[in-house]
Enzyme design. Structure first.
Site, PDB file in Angstrom:
ATOM      1  N   ARG A  18      14.433   6.736 -24.471  1.00 13.73           N
ATOM      2  CA  ARG A  18      14.556   8.116 -23.795  1.00 13.73           C
ATOM      3  C   ARG A  18      13.769   8.392 -22.571  1.00 13.73           C
ATOM      4  O   ARG A  18      13.936   9.215 -21.777  1.00 13.73           O
ATOM      5  CB  ARG A  18      13.636   9.011 -24.798  1.00 13.73           C
ATOM      6  CG  ARG A  18      14.662   9.578 -25.903  1.00 13.73           C
ATOM      7  CD  ARG A  18      13.999  10.277 -26.780  1.00 13.73           C
ATOM      8  NE  ARG A  18      13.094   9.775 -28.014  1.00 13.73           N
ATOM      9  CZ  ARG A  18      12.419  10.540 -28.788  1.00 13.73           C
ATOM     10  NH1 ARG A  18      12.358  11.578 -28.727  1.00 13.73           N
ATOM     11  NH2 ARG A  18      11.670   9.529 -29.582  1.00 13.73           N
ATOM     12  N   ASN A 230       7.464   9.673 -25.274  1.00  7.48           N
ATOM     13  CA  ASN A 230       8.857   9.169 -25.316  1.00  7.48           C
ATOM     14  C   ASN A 230       9.859   9.406 -24.339  1.00  7.48           C
ATOM     15  O   ASN A 230      10.857   8.824 -24.123  1.00  7.48           O
ATOM     16  CB  ASN A 230       9.472   9.997 -26.566  1.00  7.48           C
ATOM     17  CG  ASN A 230       8.719   9.621 -27.858  1.00  7.48           C
ATOM     18  OD1 ASN A 230       8.631   8.341 -28.227  1.00  7.48           O
ATOM     19  ND2 ASN A 230       8.083  10.378 -28.759  1.00  7.48           N
ATOM     20  N   TYR A 368      -1.503   2.134  18.722  1.00  6.47           N
ATOM     21  CA  TYR A 368      -1.380   1.066  17.689  1.00  6.47           C
ATOM     22  C   TYR A 368      -2.166  -0.020  17.915  1.00  6.47           C
ATOM     23  O   TYR A 368      -2.092  -0.796  18.666  1.00  6.47           O
ATOM     24  CB  TYR A 368       0.158   0.702  17.704  1.00  6.47           C
ATOM     25  CG  TYR A 368       0.232  -0.285  16.709  1.00  6.47           C
ATOM     26  CD1 TYR A 368       0.551  -0.404  15.274  1.00  6.47           C
ATOM     27  CD2 TYR A 368       0.698  -1.635  17.193  1.00  6.47           C
ATOM     28  CE1 TYR A 368       0.611  -1.283  14.390  1.00  6.47           C
ATOM     29  CE2 TYR A 368       1.050  -2.796  16.222  1.00  6.47           C
ATOM     30  CZ  TYR A 368       0.789  -2.573  14.970  1.00  6.47           C
ATOM     31  OH  TYR A 368       0.959  -3.747  14.092  1.00  6.47           O
ATOM     32  N   ASN A 379     -14.192   2.051  23.845  1.00  6.01           N
ATOM     33  CA  ASN A 379     -13.316   3.415  23.977  1.00  6.01           C
ATOM     34  C   ASN A 379     -11.880   2.920  24.347  1.00  6.01           C
ATOM     35  O   ASN A 379     -11.518   2.388  25.436  1.00  6.01           O
ATOM     36  CB  ASN A 379     -13.773   4.443  25.003  1.00  6.01           C
ATOM     37  CG  ASN A 379     -13.053   5.461  24.918  1.00  6.01           C
ATOM     38  OD1 ASN A 379     -13.352   6.517  24.036  1.00  6.01           O
ATOM     39  ND2 ASN A 379     -12.147   5.966  25.797  1.00  6.01           N
ATOM     40  N   ARG A 442      -0.315  -2.752  37.077  1.00  2.00           N
ATOM     41  CA  ARG A 442       0.688  -2.029  36.896  1.00  2.00           C
ATOM     42  C   ARG A 442       1.454  -2.054  38.372  1.00  2.00           C
ATOM     43  O   ARG A 442       0.916  -2.331  39.567  1.00  2.00           O
ATOM     44  CB  ARG A 442       0.624  -0.435  36.633  1.00  2.00           C
ATOM     45  CG  ARG A 442      -0.539   0.114  37.565  1.00  2.00           C
ATOM     46  CD  ARG A 442      -1.276   1.589  37.298  1.00  2.00           C
ATOM     47  NE  ARG A 442      -2.247   2.124  38.212  1.00  2.00           N
ATOM     48  CZ  ARG A 442      -2.842   3.201  37.825  1.00  2.00           C
ATOM     49  NH1 ARG A 442      -3.080   3.360  36.436  1.00  2.00           N
ATOM     50  NH2 ARG A 442      -3.589   3.505  38.805  1.00  2.00           N
TER      51      ARG A 442
END
Length: 458
Positions: A18, A230, A368, A379, A442
């Site tokens: 069941r 059950n 991440y 920091n 950069r």
């Protein structure tokens, strides 16, 4: 029992059709623990010895899942409750127990003190069989207990009961304590003389009684303890009861719950005093929460450790360690292998995987951190990514203490950033950075006057 050693037999071989599941019924979990484990732990606490678990359905999945310290007996063909106990005969005899307690493996609500009460009364009254029974206002469907001079003489099933017997409110709860010698003797005489062709444990009552044995029953104070599971509806019902018990225990030990009914806490979770738990918090597995913590709404913590005084808000923490007086979230995600130090701040939409963030460091938002290390008081700005995977293998990034990682920086592993280094926003770092260095990685901004006109159209 001190002078009368007792061994429990847990019947856990049912298919549980069941439940409509490929998983054996007794391995379904209620409040973070398998049904059969709840029953076995209660029996072991009451008896002082590891129970014998009789399994069948699902092959070796039951012993592989539940493991030690329990003994196991295989019921390869399911031929009734009496047959299941027969399968445990060798283990029962090997235990040397004077008494044998028989309990279904789908009864997670039974308490150790209730089991011990039956065992003690069996010993003190010198019973060959003492059953646990209950009083039901509506006993329909239950086996009725037939007494004579206060002794139990028979169990009459619903379909076999006379109109007068159907009025009896004392019912069988399928919990038994046998004198082991009487049980073994009776099992040898049980026959499958019924429509199902099965061996019933209840036939032992008639056999023991007919041979002059003493059979009695003790009425359960709380019949709900013997609730069997059950199907999924009943699983949900017993889970709710178990969660209520768990939450009550923690509150009585000094934990505040704003709305206990909305908090889902597994059985093995530990929580220190003066911790406050808000609605919608889920604590799973072997999680340990320190003292004076705040767990705000929507947080889920699994198999993790949270230090004293730490606040967690709307965050997911799995197989991680978080130190003291640290603030987590909202919407942070700590994955396996994460270790966060003391007095840290790990804020919204920060994901950390297999990484260490040391004392006093701050990773405030949209970052991440994977397969890396962040030193003390460093920091890390918004949008920083630890690029730990090159498509073939993963590598680590190590950032020293008191460094500053500017917004939108990419740290391409393997790379090391020294103590006190300062990386300006928007940099992509592919080479090691010496201590106290300033890094600008950069492209130079180029402005082409007038070249943007007309490039965007509504």
């Amino acid at each position: 029992m001190e002078s009368a050693k007792c061994v429990a037999v847990i019947l856990a071989a049912g298919e549980g059709t069941r439940m409509k599941s490929s998983l054996p019924k007794v391995l379904h979990k209620a409040a973070g623990k398998e049904l059969v484990r709840w029953a076995a732990e209660a029996a072991m606490e009451a008896c002082g010895t590891a129970p014998v678990i009789v399994y069948g359905s699902g092959g070796n999945l039951v012993p592989e899942t539940i493991g030690e310290p329990y003994a196991y007996a295989l019921q390869d063909k399911r031929m009734g409750s009496g047959h299941a106990v027969m399968c445990a005969k060798e283990a029962i005899l090997a235990s040397g127990a004077e008494y044998t307690f028989v309990l279904a493996g789908d009864m997670p609500l039974v308490r150790a003190e209730s089991i011990k009460k039956v065992i003690d009364e069996a010993k003190n009254g010198n019973y060959d069989l003492l059953m646990l029974t209950g009083m039901q206002d509506n006993p329909t469907g239950y086996g009725r207990i037939i007494r004579k001079n206060d002794m139990v003489k028979a169990i009459v099933e619903e379909k076999d009961a006379t109109p007068e017997q159907k009025k009896i409110c004392e019912v069988n709860l399928s919990v038994y304590c046998f004198k082991t010698s009487a049980l073994i003797s009776a099992l040898e005489k049980v026959r499958p003389n019924n429509a199902a062709g099965e061996y019933y444990i209840t036939d032992c009552l008639y056999i023991i009684g007919s041979e002059g044995g003493k059979c009695g029953a003790v009425i359960a104070e709380d019949i709900s303890e013997c609730t069997g599971v059950n199907d999924r509806v009943q699983l949900s019902a017993v889970s709710k009861v178990l969660r209520s018990r768990i939450n009550e225990k923690h509150m009585r030990n000094g934990v505040t719950m704003i709305d206990p009914e909305s908090c889902y806490i597994d059985a093995e979770v530990e929580i220190g005093r003066d911790t406050i738990i808000y609605p919608g918090v889920i604590l799973e597995g072997k999680t340990k929460i320190g003292e004076g913590c705040e767990l705000l709404q929507g947080s889920r913590i699994v198999d993790s450790e949270i230090g004293n005084g730490t606040t967690v808000q709307n965050s997911v923490i799995e197989s991680a360690v978080v130190g003291e007086n640290t603030k987590v979230g909202p919407y942070a995600y700590f994955r396996k292998g994460t270790v966060i130090g003391n007095n840290c701040r790990v804020g919204d939409f920060v994901e950390v995987k297999n990484a260490q963030i040391k004392d006093g460091a701050k990773v405030s938002h949209l970052t991440y951190v994977g397969d890396g290390e962040i030193g003390e008081e460093t920091n890390v700005g918004c949008g920083v990514v630890f690029g730990n995977y090159d498509g073939k293998k993963k590598a680590r990034t190590v950032v020293g203490k008191k460094a500053f990682i500017g917004c939108n920086t990419n740290l391409i592993a393997p790379v090391t950033v020294g103590d006190g280094a300062y990386i300006v926003a928007g940099s992509t770092v592919t080479e090691d950075v010496p201590a106290d260095a300033l890094v600008i990685a950069r492209a130079r901004q180029v402005v082409k006057l007038g070249r943007g006109k007309g490039r965007y159209k509504d």
